[in-house]
Scaffold this active site. Sequence first.
Site, PDB file in Angstrom:
ATOM      1  N   CYS A  59       8.964   1.094   0.531  1.00  0.00           N
ATOM      2  CA  CYS A  59       7.966   0.454  -0.333  1.00  0.00           C
ATOM      3  C   CYS A  59       6.598   1.006   0.045  1.00  0.00           C
ATOM      4  O   CYS A  59       6.500   2.074   0.661  1.00  0.00           O
ATOM      5  CB  CYS A  59       8.033  -1.070  -0.276  1.00  0.00           C
ATOM      6  SG  CYS A  59       7.530  -1.817   1.296  1.00  0.00           S
ATOM      7  N   TRP A  60       5.537   0.311  -0.327  1.00  0.00           N
ATOM      8  CA  TRP A  60       4.203   0.870  -0.143  1.00  0.00           C
ATOM      9  C   TRP A  60       3.865   1.096   1.328  1.00  0.00           C
ATOM     10  O   TRP A  60       3.424   2.173   1.729  1.00  0.00           O
ATOM     11  CB  TRP A  60       3.174  -0.055  -0.796  1.00  0.00           C
ATOM     12  CG  TRP A  60       1.754   0.347  -0.546  1.00  0.00           C
ATOM     13  CD1 TRP A  60       0.818  -0.349   0.161  1.00  0.00           C
ATOM     14  CD2 TRP A  60       1.087   1.537  -0.989  1.00  0.00           C
ATOM     15  NE1 TRP A  60      -0.381   0.323   0.185  1.00  0.00           N
ATOM     16  CE2 TRP A  60      -0.243   1.493  -0.513  1.00  0.00           C
ATOM     17  CE3 TRP A  60       1.493   2.642  -1.734  1.00  0.00           C
ATOM     18  CZ2 TRP A  60      -1.165   2.506  -0.755  1.00  0.00           C
ATOM     19  CZ3 TRP A  60       0.572   3.654  -1.979  1.00  0.00           C
ATOM     20  CH2 TRP A  60      -0.732   3.584  -1.493  1.00  0.00           C
TER      21      TRP A  60
END
Length: 364
Positions: free
Chosen positions: A107-108
């Site tokens: 994810c980020w």
Amino acid sequence: RSHKNTQPMSTGRHGVIKIKHLEEYSQFDEIIDVRTPAEFAEDHIPGSINCPVLDNEQRIEVGTLYKQESPFAAKRIGAAYVAENIAYHLRHSFQDRPKDWKPLIVCWRGGQRSGSMTLIFRRVGWDAQQLQGGYKDYRQLVIEQLAELPRRMSFRVVCGATGSGKSRVLQALAQAGESVLDLEDIACHKGSVLGVLPGTGQPSQKMFETRLLSALRALDPARPVYVEAESRRIGKIHVPDALLETMRQGECINIEAAFDARVDFLLRDYDYFLRDPDWLRSRLDSLRKLQSRETIERWLGYVDSAQWRELVAELLELHYDPLYHRSQNQNFTGLGSPARFACDDLTPAGVERLATAIRKSHPE
């Protein structure tokens, strides 16, 4: 991808992995990016697939709740969305994965989105790993590599005025087995004010750099790399400093094509302009700060009357050639004494002959 017989990686808490080298990404069977489609479209790890745990609208909704109501309210609705989306992916995307499947979840920044999917996948029995630091850590590796890898390369820079067929020569060199870096192809742009490709948008700067790094890593640093002379910008894309600086110190190969051959070449290579005159008019309008009103109106008149040869000839004489002559000796040190190749034929056969002559004059 097989993850057997691999080098050890840095691991932290159970199910979380720290990756310090780009080569380590190949040790996973699949890389799953759980960010939104918008985040994924901007840039992602090469070869990864997008299975968002929050879609674009859901992420905005959760973020708005977090700021305007409370973190608890945001997490409550966010958890419901994440659970529903992971369940969907389990039923539709991963129902056939074997027990020994080893995915990397991204994810980020290695937070709750990837953590949620990793937790559930590990409960299923898969050896899922969450990328510590997430996409941000991957991005940092890209930046570090682009600051270092180009400096190991030896570039042969193909120079020449607009319409000299430089990109076609690069393609011919690549087909002949030479090492080639085609920056305009990676940037989806021909590098001039009229270089926009109709119907084809440029990648984001981050995506360009990811693709550029992949191209550089595929090259052998022991072999010279042919590249076209470029300015700092290709359309909206910026060429990384280390690459540009190394290119500017490279050996220059100057194509000196006859004017009529250049006009003929551009009429063929930019034939899509002829199919969309309105779009061409909009591009010519963008030159109003650089050319007089009288000149622009004359060029627009050429478009209206389909006087394509006259238009291309004047664009070269009044716009492109003056720009080239002002800049050619300022950036590339090798242009002080380049290898020169005269050419009066830029048809496909002529380009092949030109590429062959360049190869023969530069034996490895």
